[in-house]
Design an enzyme around this catalytic site. Structure first.
Site, PDB file in Angstrom:
ATOM      1  N   CYS B  47     -73.599 -14.958   3.390  1.00  0.00           N
ATOM      2  CA  CYS B  47     -74.281 -16.187   3.808  1.00  0.00           C
ATOM      3  C   CYS B  47     -73.377 -16.974   4.750  1.00  0.00           C
ATOM      4  O   CYS B  47     -72.211 -17.208   4.450  1.00  0.00           O
ATOM      5  CB  CYS B  47     -74.620 -17.017   2.568  1.00  0.00           C
ATOM      6  SG  CYS B  47     -75.337 -18.622   2.942  1.00  0.00           S
ATOM      7  N   TRP B  48     -73.928 -17.403   5.874  1.00  0.00           N
ATOM      8  CA  TRP B  48     -73.167 -18.111   6.917  1.00  0.00           C
ATOM      9  C   TRP B  48     -73.140 -19.617   6.635  1.00  0.00           C
ATOM     10  O   TRP B  48     -72.571 -20.361   7.379  1.00  0.00           O
ATOM     11  CB  TRP B  48     -73.821 -17.833   8.270  1.00  0.00           C
ATOM     12  CG  TRP B  48     -73.003 -18.033   9.485  1.00  0.00           C
ATOM     13  CD1 TRP B  48     -71.672 -17.756   9.652  1.00  0.00           C
ATOM     14  CD2 TRP B  48     -73.468 -18.521  10.771  1.00  0.00           C
ATOM     15  NE1 TRP B  48     -71.286 -18.030  10.953  1.00  0.00           N
ATOM     16  CE2 TRP B  48     -72.364 -18.504  11.648  1.00  0.00           C
ATOM     17  CE3 TRP B  48     -74.706 -18.959  11.244  1.00  0.00           C
ATOM     18  CZ2 TRP B  48     -72.459 -18.916  12.992  1.00  0.00           C
ATOM     19  CZ3 TRP B  48     -74.802 -19.350  12.574  1.00  0.00           C
ATOM     20  CH2 TRP B  48     -73.683 -19.332  13.432  1.00  0.00           C
TER      21      TRP B  48
END
Lengths: 625, 144
Positions: B47-48
């Site tokens: 997840c960014w």
């Protein structure tokens, strides 16, 4: 998941745009106009949803490329000179100038479409630095993708876009690229897109080197983790010549969350210092002379600023701090009126937080978690891990034709932005040697490439034919990881641990370990040598063999398998090219300990090509014209 | 964990034709658990923290808990996004709170006209001029 259950969907078009980021949106925007005039079809294929796909998915707080040509603020040649110096002399003047001469037009469009750009009292854009303008850019990508979709809509049934389709391979007929294959990540469908021209705009590459954070923070790469090397893989597999595959980018950012530093350095005039408070850009200025003429020119190239900082860390002078507290104090101190100073303080605080909230929310969360108020506490900065991105201060990508009116003869072959493969075009992070395009320049280069690609379609009106056998073979290749998994999954009691296959995540970790330790990653201070590269390349060959045993249990894993195959090819071209260039030219990006200085004989492009017929790599040195 | 879903608030987008977070995630991480009718992030380490799912969620069921390998607990950054602006609440570990509001768009959603009022200029497919140039440049096109 049964590979036999996959339906084959065939889409016929004229111009096929691969990707959905800034370059792809620019391409769709421009192509629609010319396609309508010349009765051509345009199809765009995105692995995600266009309104939040690509590197600008989260938003941006600045547009880093705007010249202000209409107001005479800068000239195209000023920009070319700036870019070339930042890249230590390695850039294509024709490509950089081509983007620079058009980019203002794109920015003016963004504003009219609804992007809020900061203005001063006279109604002029607020500059962050010489080339950078400030924006309220949370919805930047929403706006730009809406314009691209609206443009495609103008084509009626001749304009279309597909989302959640992952492209894996080029489709080649003889020496021409005539399409691409991929699969839906939502339903069991294999896609064949047939086209007269193909434009590769699938972004740069992340997670090739081991990131500094390897727990949950693995995903907090500076460039997005979903940019996984599809562009380079596509052009390499098509047999296109590549350039600057050694020119990785290592950004210096706020530590761990990788928040942007541009506004702090340029807008707030902040300094970075070592733990003792020394400004290493001043104390180490003499080192820059070793890298003349680039090191002694201003502004100092990004890689050299990194290098001076890395030397501080090497000598134990860390942590390195962005002196946000001092910068704000100095800005406020210039205002004698107390009330006015308080207002200014409030304004600066809001601007500082917006900078993160617009484009790296995680950095705001990092400050909140550490109780950091920037006006009171300095923040650590650090060098990230290496990325492949030609739209910033890296340069890797395909070797493309320049524009007819700007390119030297050797750099023009019929259609601007066409690779050395007929019918295959590249833009954004997919095209090399034209750094510093950023968001606006990538969009602009997509426009330039799309126009040329439509011209190619018009000049090549004959329908494209792909044989049934070729399609069947491609389908088998794309779905192979599903078959491998199905055939062996019941052998062991743990689907993750099975001697007959490798899952994509461990494959990625293996690649990252090799690249980090042998090709000069963050953990070894970005240092490597011929001997280390040789060894790394040897280990990559095992990976190439094991790539045939990648296994996927579902569609998401199938995408991860292919992403990591794409990364592997980007990695191999990188190692081969660093090995070929026997010098050190960008010491803050990587340092060849066996060739520790810049050499005049390497004032040249280091190109490479993988030959689809023989499977051999060829290294090519090309003159800078 | 990066993004996480608050069980009580997530209704699986039952009123929508598709799950909003699944539609938007640029890394294809959000999935709907059909049995529980709740969305979840299937690979939190990929997840960014781009907040696309947080911003789009119609029931405000998604939040971000900072990456546990380098962020102390207690910080919360939560947006409330409308069509023309975004409001951010930043809560510090020490409970201090700051709020910021920024414009995000000056035109109504869905209103974009590609040429934006600029003249479309040249008809020359082989020349260097792009759609809307030179009008959108505001000056003549540079050439050598």
């Amino acid at each position: 998941m049964n590979a036999d259950s996959f339906e084959t969907v065939v889409v016929e078009t004229d111009l096929l745009i691969l990707g959905g980021g800034m370059a792809a949106c620019g391409a769709a925007y421009e192509a629609s106009h010319w396609a309508k005039k010349h009765n051509q079809r345009v199809t765009l294929v995105d692995k995600a949803a266009m309104e939040r796909s690509g590197a600008v998915a989260m938003g941006l707080s600045a547009i880093n490329l705007y010249l202000g040509l209409k107001d005479g603020r800068n000239s195209v040649d000023d920009y070319v000179q700036y870019v070339k110096n930042d890249l230590m002399g390695i850039a294509r003047d024709d490509l950089v100038a081509n983007i620079a001469r058009h980019v203002d037009s794109s920015v003016h469009l963004f504003e009219k479409w609804g992007l809020p750009i900061w203005k001063d009292e006279d109604g002029r854009y607020v500059n962050e630095g010489r080339w950078q303008i400030m924006i309220h850019g949370e919805a930047y990508k929403n706006i730009v993708s809406e314009a691209a979709k609206m443009a495609l809509k103008e084509l009626g049934e001749h304009g279309s876009y597909y989302e959640r389709i992952f492209i894996t391979e080029p489709v080649m007929v003889d020496d021409r690229c005539v399409g691409a294959v991929g699969f839906s990540v939502r339903e069991n469908k294999f896609y064949l897109f047939k086209a007269k021209a193909v434009l590769d705009t699938m972004g740069g590459a992340v997670h090739i080197f081991r990131p500094r954070s390897v727990g949950e923070g693995l995903g907090r790469s500076w460039y997005p983790p979903f940019n996984s090397g599809a562009s380079a893989y596509f052009t390499l597999k098509a047999g296109a010549e590549m350039t600057c595959q050694e020119v990785r980018f290592v950004p210096v950012r706020f530590k761990d969350s990788y928040g942007p530093v541009g506004a702090w350095f340029l807008l707030f005039k902040s300094k970075a210092t070592n733990a003792k408070g020394e400004d290493y850009m001043e104390t180490r200025a003499a080192e820059l002379e070793n890298w003349a003429p680039y090191g002694t020119a201003r502004p100092t190239p990004a890689n050299l600023r990194n290098y001076l900082m890395l030397k501080e860390i090497e000598e134990g002078n860390g942590p390195i701090y962005m002196r946000t507290d001092e910068a704000i104090r100095e800005m406020v101190a210039q205002i004698p009126d107390e009330k006015e100073a308080r207002r200014k303080m409030k304004e600066l605080e809001s601007e500082a937080w917006e900078d993160f909230l617009d484009m790296t929310v995680s950095q705001a969360l990092n400050w909140a978690s550490h109780n950091i108020m920037p006006e009171e506490t300095p923040s650590e900065i650090s060098a990230c891990e290496p990325y492949f991105i030609s739209s910033h201060s890296g340069a890797s990508g395909a070797w493309i034709s320049g524009p007819e009116d700007l390119a030297p003869d050797a750099h023009f072959w019929g259609y601007g932005n066409m690779t050395t493969v007929k019918g295959l075009f590249a833009a954004g992070d997919a095209s090399g040697a034209s750094s510093h395009k950023f968001s606006s320049g990538s969009f602009t280069e997509g426009r330039i490439a799309a126009k040329a690609a439509v011209a190619f379609c018009v000049d090549h009106p004959d329908p494209v034919h792909v044989s049934g056998e070729q399609v069947a073979a491609l389908k088998e290749q794309v779905l192979k990881p599903l078959r491998i998994f199905d055939a062996h999954k019941d052998y062991s009691n743990d689907q993750e641990v099975n001697p007959h296959y490798i899952k994509p995540k461990m494959f990625m970790f293996r690649l990252q370990k090799i690249m980090d330790e042998y090709a000069g990653g963050a953990s070894v201070g970005f240092r490597t040598s011929g001997a280390l590269l040789e060894k790394g390349l040897e280990y990559l060959q095992y990976m190439k063999e094991d790539a045939e045993k990648l296994a996927a249990g579902d569609l998401n894993e199938l995408m991860r398998c292919w992403e990591n195959t794409h990364r592997l090819w980007q990695a191999e071209s990188h190692i081969r090219t660093i090995r070929f260039r026997e010098e050190t030219r960008w010491p803050g990006y990587y340092f060849r300990t066996d060739h520790p200085a810049m050499k005049a004989e390497w004032e040249a492009f280091a190109n490479c090509r993988w030959d689809p017929a023989s499977g051999e790599w060829k290294m090519i040195k090309r003159e800078i014209l | 964990m990066p993004s996480f879903v608050i069980n009580e608030k997530c209704d699986g987008c039952k009123a929508q034709d598709r799950t909003a977070c699944q539609y938007i995630c640029p890394n294809d991480l959000m999935v709907l658990d059909r049995e529980k009718n709740k969305a979840y992030n299937r690979a939190v380490d990929m997840c960014w923290e781009c907040y696309s799912c947080v911003k789009i969620c119609p029931t405000q069921a998604i939040e971000i808990r900072g990456y546990a390998d380098f962020m102390p607990l207690g910080g919360v950054v939560q947006p409330l996004r409308s069509t023309d602006s975004i409001m951010w609440s930043v809560r510090f570990r020490n409970r201090a709170v700051k709020r910021f509001k920024f414009p995000i768009r000056t035109s109504p959603e869905g209103s974009i006209e590609p040429d934006a009022g600029f003249e479309t200029g040249t008809d020359d497919l082989k020349g260097p001029g792009l759609r809307t140039e030179p009008d959108s440049l505001g000056t003549s096109l540079f050439t050598r």
